[in-house]
Design a protein around this motif. Structure first.
Motif, PDB file in Angstrom:
ATOM      1  N   THR A   1     -11.106  -2.753  21.715  1.00  0.00           N
ATOM      2  CA  THR A   1     -11.636  -3.515  20.585  1.00  0.00           C
ATOM      3  C   THR A   1     -11.905  -4.956  20.986  1.00  0.00           C
ATOM      4  O   THR A   1     -12.969  -5.527  20.673  1.00  0.00           O
TER       5      THR A   1
ATOM      6  N   LEU B   1     -15.480  -6.984  20.838  1.00  0.00           N
ATOM      7  CA  LEU B   1     -15.617  -8.222  20.068  1.00  0.00           C
ATOM      8  C   LEU B   1     -16.039  -9.390  20.959  1.00  0.00           C
ATOM      9  O   LEU B   1     -16.793 -10.279  20.525  1.00  0.00           O
TER      10      LEU B   1
ATOM     11  N   SER C   1     -19.434 -11.648  20.493  1.00  0.00           N
ATOM     12  CA  SER C   1     -19.393 -13.120  20.523  1.00  0.00           C
ATOM     13  C   SER C   1     -20.291 -13.684  21.623  1.00  0.00           C
ATOM     14  O   SER C   1     -21.022 -14.660  21.413  1.00  0.00           O
TER      15      SER C   1
ATOM     16  N   TYR D   1     -23.945  -7.796  17.445  1.00  0.00           N
ATOM     17  CA  TYR D   1     -23.762  -6.444  17.988  1.00  0.00           C
ATOM     18  C   TYR D   1     -25.087  -5.889  18.506  1.00  0.00           C
ATOM     19  O   TYR D   1     -25.153  -5.325  19.596  1.00  0.00           O
TER      20      TYR D   1
ATOM     21  N   HIS E   1     -17.102  -3.948  13.487  1.00  0.00           N
ATOM     22  CA  HIS E   1     -16.823  -3.840  14.918  1.00  0.00           C
ATOM     23  C   HIS E   1     -15.334  -3.595  15.196  1.00  0.00           C
ATOM     24  O   HIS E   1     -14.985  -2.872  16.129  1.00  0.00           O
ATOM     25  N   ASP E   2     -14.469  -4.176  14.351  1.00  0.00           N
ATOM     26  CA  ASP E   2     -13.030  -4.052  14.577  1.00  0.00           C
ATOM     27  C   ASP E   2     -12.504  -2.654  14.290  1.00  0.00           C
ATOM     28  O   ASP E   2     -11.374  -2.320  14.635  1.00  0.00           O
TER      29      ASP E   2
END
Length: 250
Positions: A22, A26, A30, A35, A92-93
């Motif tokens: 994860t 992420l 960033s 994404y 995303h998490d």
């Protein structure tokens, strides 16, 4: 769609690697600003982990190797894939969250795409309070939603007309079984000895077993089959006859 139970034990590989996988994803989000802007090669590499066999094996087994949405088998509706209930392109998490995984056929997965269930909810068959009888009904081979969320689920997963053909074939199979059962019930009244009645009751029982095999959770489209079978006057009459016969024997 039937009620499903996901194994309580999270696969060990997820316990060990979920945070690492994860965090890496992420970091990519960033780094590239979003994404969708992650280069395809890097994105594919970062996402590949949730397809590990230690994840897919128990996940697919939990749905009896069927699609969690349409109950189709892989050979009928495309390969079974890991579907993210909350889409990974938005959440995303949750990309490597065991509770966010569903087994889905390619057709349902493609239709659902990146639909935001957080904004517009649809049904999740793994939810504790999910009961298909509260949400779905059928008119011939047409699935209809009894609730707003069920209608949304049918629309989002593309189930409005895609299931006409398999449902129609199952109706034909059931009608053949039902006719056999109806004839067996009629013949029961003509049996003039106890032995003949017992043999005929056995035939009726065997016919019911064949019909009820369509409702097993392991069978494709089992909820549709349960609905039409339990709505059958012939089936319900046969069950009543069997119950009365067994009461007399005991």
């Amino acid at each position: 769609m039937i009620k499903l139970e996901k194994p309580n034990d999270i696969p060990q590989i997820l316990q060990d690697k979920q945070r690492e996988w994860t965090d890496h994803l992420l970091t990519l989000v960033s780094k590239y600003g979003s994404y969708k802007d992650i280069p395809e090669k890097e994105k594919a590499s970062a996402l590949s982990h949730y397809r590990h066999k230690d994840i897919t094996t128990p996940l697919f087994a939990s749905s009896h190797e069927k699609c969690a949405f349409c109950e189709g088998s892989p050979k009928d509706s495309g390969n079974i894939e890991v579907e993210h209930f909350y889409p990974k392109s938005i959440y995303h998490d949750k990309t490597f969250d065991w509770d966010n995984f569903l087994p889905s056929c390619r057709k349902c997965n493609d239709s659902k795409s990146n639909h935001d269930v957080g904004d517009e909810p649809i049904l999740n068959p793994y939810d504790d309070d999910f009961d298909p009888s509260q949400h779905f009904e059928f008119v011939l081979a047409r699935m209809k939603g009894k609730t707003e969320i069920a209608r949304s689920t049918i629309d989002v997963c593309g189930l409005k007309s895609r299931l006409y053909d398999p449902y129609s074939k199952l109706i034909k199979v059931f009608c053949e079984y039902e006719q056999t059962l109806e004839e067996a019930l009629e013949e029961l009244n003509e049996k003039d000895t106890n032995r003949k009645r017992i043999n005929q009751i056995r035939r009726i029982s065997d016919s019911i077993d064949r019909i009820e095999s369509l409702m097993k959770p392991t069978e494709k489209y089992s909820y549709f089959c349960s609905y039409i079978i339990q709505s059958s006057e012939v089936y319900n009459e046969a069950k009543k006859v069997l119950s009365l016969e067994f009461q007399q024997v005991s």
